[in-house]
Scaffold this motif. Structure first.
Motif, PDB file in Angstrom:
ATOM      1  N   ASP A  87      -7.098  -2.596  -3.474  1.00 58.72           N
ATOM      2  CA  ASP A  87      -8.188  -1.679  -3.155  1.00 58.72           C
ATOM      3  C   ASP A  87      -7.877  -1.016  -1.820  1.00 58.72           C
ATOM      4  O   ASP A  87      -8.104  -1.593  -0.762  1.00 58.72           O
ATOM      5  CB  ASP A  87      -9.512  -2.435  -3.101  1.00 58.72           C
ATOM      6  CG  ASP A  87     -10.698  -1.516  -2.843  1.00 58.72           C
ATOM      7  OD1 ASP A  87     -10.529  -0.285  -2.955  1.00 58.72           O
ATOM      8  OD2 ASP A  87     -11.786  -2.036  -2.519  1.00 58.72           O
ATOM      9  N   HIS A  88      -7.351   0.200  -1.876  1.00 58.37           N
ATOM     10  CA  HIS A  88      -6.966   0.918  -0.667  1.00 58.37           C
ATOM     11  C   HIS A  88      -7.900   2.106  -0.444  1.00 58.37           C
ATOM     12  O   HIS A  88      -8.194   2.861  -1.369  1.00 58.37           O
ATOM     13  CB  HIS A  88      -5.518   1.412  -0.771  1.00 58.37           C
ATOM     14  CG  HIS A  88      -4.521   0.304  -0.919  1.00 58.37           C
ATOM     15  ND1 HIS A  88      -4.280  -0.622   0.079  1.00 58.37           N
ATOM     16  CD2 HIS A  88      -3.716  -0.045  -1.963  1.00 58.37           C
ATOM     17  CE1 HIS A  88      -3.371  -1.485  -0.333  1.00 58.37           C
ATOM     18  NE2 HIS A  88      -3.016  -1.162  -1.563  1.00 58.37           N
ATOM     19  N   ASP A  89      -8.332   2.247   0.780  1.00 58.09           N
ATOM     20  CA  ASP A  89      -9.255   3.313   1.167  1.00 58.09           C
ATOM     21  C   ASP A  89      -8.953   3.596   2.634  1.00 58.09           C
ATOM     22  O   ASP A  89      -9.575   3.044   3.523  1.00 58.09           O
ATOM     23  CB  ASP A  89     -10.689   2.832   0.963  1.00 58.09           C
ATOM     24  CG  ASP A  89     -11.708   3.929   1.188  1.00 58.09           C
ATOM     25  OD1 ASP A  89     -11.436   5.076   0.814  1.00 58.09           O
ATOM     26  OD2 ASP A  89     -12.785   3.635   1.754  1.00 58.09           O
TER      27      ASP A  89
ATOM     28  N   GLY B 225      -2.715  -6.485  -6.265  1.00 57.41           N
ATOM     29  CA  GLY B 225      -3.531  -7.268  -5.361  1.00 57.41           C
ATOM     30  C   GLY B 225      -3.004  -8.678  -5.189  1.00 57.41           C
ATOM     31  O   GLY B 225      -1.979  -9.063  -5.760  1.00 57.41           O
TER      32      GLY B 225
ATOM     33  N   ARG C  71      -6.181   6.645  -1.401  1.00 62.26           N
ATOM     34  CA  ARG C  71      -6.924   5.669  -2.193  1.00 62.26           C
ATOM     35  C   ARG C  71      -6.122   5.343  -3.440  1.00 62.26           C
ATOM     36  O   ARG C  71      -5.069   5.964  -3.700  1.00 62.26           O
ATOM     37  CB  ARG C  71      -8.323   6.193  -2.560  1.00 62.26           C
ATOM     38  CG  ARG C  71      -8.316   7.473  -3.366  1.00 62.26           C
ATOM     39  CD  ARG C  71      -9.719   8.037  -3.531  1.00 62.26           C
ATOM     40  NE  ARG C  71      -9.698   9.302  -4.234  1.00 62.26           N
ATOM     41  CZ  ARG C  71      -9.810   9.438  -5.555  1.00 62.26           C
ATOM     42  NH1 ARG C  71      -9.961   8.355  -6.311  1.00 62.26           N
ATOM     43  NH2 ARG C  71      -9.788  10.624  -6.123  1.00 62.26           N
ATOM     44  N   ASN C  72      -6.568   4.376  -4.218  1.00 62.50           N
ATOM     45  CA  ASN C  72      -5.829   3.979  -5.419  1.00 62.50           C
ATOM     46  C   ASN C  72      -6.775   3.686  -6.568  1.00 62.50           C
ATOM     47  O   ASN C  72      -7.946   3.363  -6.371  1.00 62.50           O
ATOM     48  CB  ASN C  72      -4.945   2.759  -5.141  1.00 62.50           C
ATOM     49  CG  ASN C  72      -5.753   1.479  -4.974  1.00 62.50           C
ATOM     50  OD1 ASN C  72      -6.672   1.436  -4.142  1.00 62.50           O
ATOM     51  ND2 ASN C  72      -5.439   0.453  -5.741  1.00 62.50           N
ATOM     52  N   VAL C  73      -6.226   3.808  -7.771  1.00 55.11           N
ATOM     53  CA  VAL C  73      -6.928   3.438  -8.998  1.00 55.11           C
ATOM     54  C   VAL C  73      -6.007   2.495  -9.749  1.00 55.11           C
ATOM     55  O   VAL C  73      -4.867   2.863 -10.068  1.00 55.11           O
ATOM     56  CB  VAL C  73      -7.264   4.674  -9.859  1.00 55.11           C
ATOM     57  CG1 VAL C  73      -7.893   4.248 -11.181  1.00 55.11           C
ATOM     58  CG2 VAL C  73      -8.188   5.628  -9.105  1.00 55.11           C
ATOM     59  N   VAL C  74      -6.451   1.282 -10.023  1.00 49.67           N
ATOM     60  CA  VAL C  74      -5.573   0.281 -10.627  1.00 49.67           C
ATOM     61  C   VAL C  74      -5.522   0.437 -12.148  1.00 49.67           C
ATOM     62  O   VAL C  74      -6.486   0.861 -12.790  1.00 49.67           O
ATOM     63  CB  VAL C  74      -6.011  -1.152 -10.265  1.00 49.67           C
ATOM     64  CG1 VAL C  74      -5.814  -1.401  -8.775  1.00 49.67           C
ATOM     65  CG2 VAL C  74      -7.462  -1.417 -10.661  1.00 49.67           C
TER      66      VAL C  74
ATOM     67  N   SER D  94      -0.833   0.653  -9.523  1.00 51.09           N
ATOM     68  CA  SER D  94      -1.819   1.537  -8.893  1.00 51.09           C
ATOM     69  C   SER D  94      -1.390   2.984  -9.025  1.00 51.09           C
ATOM     70  O   SER D  94      -0.218   3.320  -8.807  1.00 51.09           O
ATOM     71  CB  SER D  94      -1.983   1.208  -7.404  1.00 51.09           C
ATOM     72  OG  SER D  94      -2.865   0.130  -7.203  1.00 51.09           O
TER      73      SER D  94
ATOM     74  N   ASN E 121      -4.334  -5.045 -13.737  1.00 49.52           N
ATOM     75  CA  ASN E 121      -4.321  -4.410 -12.405  1.00 49.52           C
ATOM     76  C   ASN E 121      -2.985  -4.543 -11.675  1.00 49.52           C
ATOM     77  O   ASN E 121      -2.937  -4.630 -10.449  1.00 49.52           O
ATOM     78  CB  ASN E 121      -5.437  -5.008 -11.533  1.00 49.52           C
ATOM     79  CG  ASN E 121      -6.800  -4.938 -12.183  1.00 49.52           C
ATOM     80  OD1 ASN E 121      -7.165  -3.921 -12.764  1.00 49.52           O
ATOM     81  ND2 ASN E 121      -7.550  -6.026 -12.111  1.00 49.52           N
TER      82      ASN E 121
ATOM     83  N   GLU F 107      -6.943 -10.585  -7.430  1.00 45.95           N
ATOM     84  CA  GLU F 107      -7.844  -9.475  -7.149  1.00 45.95           C
ATOM     85  C   GLU F 107      -7.086  -8.149  -7.225  1.00 45.95           C
ATOM     86  O   GLU F 107      -5.915  -8.073  -6.846  1.00 45.95           O
ATOM     87  CB  GLU F 107      -8.452  -9.626  -5.750  1.00 45.95           C
ATOM     88  CG  GLU F 107      -9.347 -10.841  -5.590  1.00 45.95           C
ATOM     89  CD  GLU F 107     -10.573 -10.758  -6.478  1.00 45.95           C
ATOM     90  OE1 GLU F 107     -11.127  -9.654  -6.619  1.00 45.95           O
ATOM     91  OE2 GLU F 107     -10.981 -11.799  -7.024  1.00 45.95           O
TER      92      GLU F 107
END
Length: 278
Positions: free
Chosen positions: A137-139, A130, A148-151, A167, A164, A134
């Motif tokens: 955050d991808h959607d 980020g 989508r992603n999970v950090v 991803s 973070n 931050e």
């Protein structure tokens, strides 16, 4: 008569407000859709799955309902969907495709996993890190694919840790849940597994320590329990990684860099499939 007239005015006012209320406000109040690959927690019984329809045009190179996955090199896979979307993972600009991918994902642990000067013809460039502290955050829905992603955290210099910085990208297409672990440095916790949900196809780094040791990485793979496991990153330590898995897993070395997979063709027993040129 006056009370009835007042009541009529009140009802008319209510109707007017409802009819002309900005649509954006209604949208904000609607419950958010949930990934079809995520586990549904008991705490959210009203959650609903989101579905996407594939466009009618299907490239000749990919059969209907099949996703083509090609290892280009290192941690870069080219994912080609039935709807004509092409995705390059951990894109660094070194491994070229015949035409620019529709989407590229990146991680920044090493320069071999990203580039700050991607081809301008690429429509979507998704950073795994980020900005301004931050988390990424991808959607995103692109054609027939939901991304989508999970950090996760990564190691930094002098024994430090960067929150973070990596991803895990997840691609949902043709009923499949495809996950790329990126440059994973730490074992996942329960919150990560809940956010990831089901993964039918898993791209996992196998390097013995640049990311995580074989034993730690094998625990992540075992917990995710994907049907098809595609090692990446480097080949010399592949045998150490394979030795972590017993008879509950099949193991096979491919004669080429590409595999085509559909929901129907997933192996019934977890298969670690080593594509050519890992």
């Amino acid at each position: 008569m006056l009370p009835l007239r007042c009541l009529a005015y009140a009802l008319a006012a209510v109707w007017f407000v409802h009819a002309f209320w900005p649509q954006a406000a209604h949208a904000q109040q609607s419950p958010a859709a949930v990934s079809q690959c995520q586990a549904i927690a008991q705490a959210a019984p009203s959650a609903t799955f989101v579905s996407f329809s594939a466009p009618p045009v299907t490239p000749a190179a990919v059969s209907a309902g099949e996703v083509s996955i090609t290892l280009l090199g290192h941690s870069t896979f080219l994912i080609e969907t039935p709807g004509g979307v092409s995705i390059a993972t951990d894109y660094n600009g070194w491994f070229r495709t015949a035409t620019p991918p529709t989407v590229v994902t990146m991680n920044k642990a090493h320069s071999s996993h990203y580039t700050l000067a991607p081809d301008p013809a690429i429509r979507h460039v998704l950073h795994g890190w980020g900005e301004n502290g931050e988390p990424a955050d991808h959607d995103l829905v692109v054609g027939d694919t939901y991304i989508r992603n999970v950090v996760t955290d990564i190691r930094s210099g002098f024994g430090g840790m960067e929150p973070n910085g990596n991803s895990i990208f997840i691609f949902e297409v043709a009923g499949l849940c495809i996950g790329h672990l990126g440059h994973l440095h730490y074992e996942l916790d329960d919150s990560h597994y809940r956010a990831i949900g089901r993964l039918d196809v898993l791209m996992v780094p196998v390097d013995g320590g640049l990311t995580m040791g074989s034993e730690s990485m094998s625990r992540v793979v075992s917990r995710l329990r994907s049907a098809l496991i595609l090692p990446m990153h480097r080949r010399p330590l592949i045998n150490d990684f394979l030795a972590m898995f017993g008879d509950d897993y099949d193991k096979s070395f491919a004669a080429g860099p590409t595999i085509k997979v559909s929901l129907r063709s997933l192996p019934p027993k977890p298969l670690i499939y080593v594509l050519q040129d890992v």
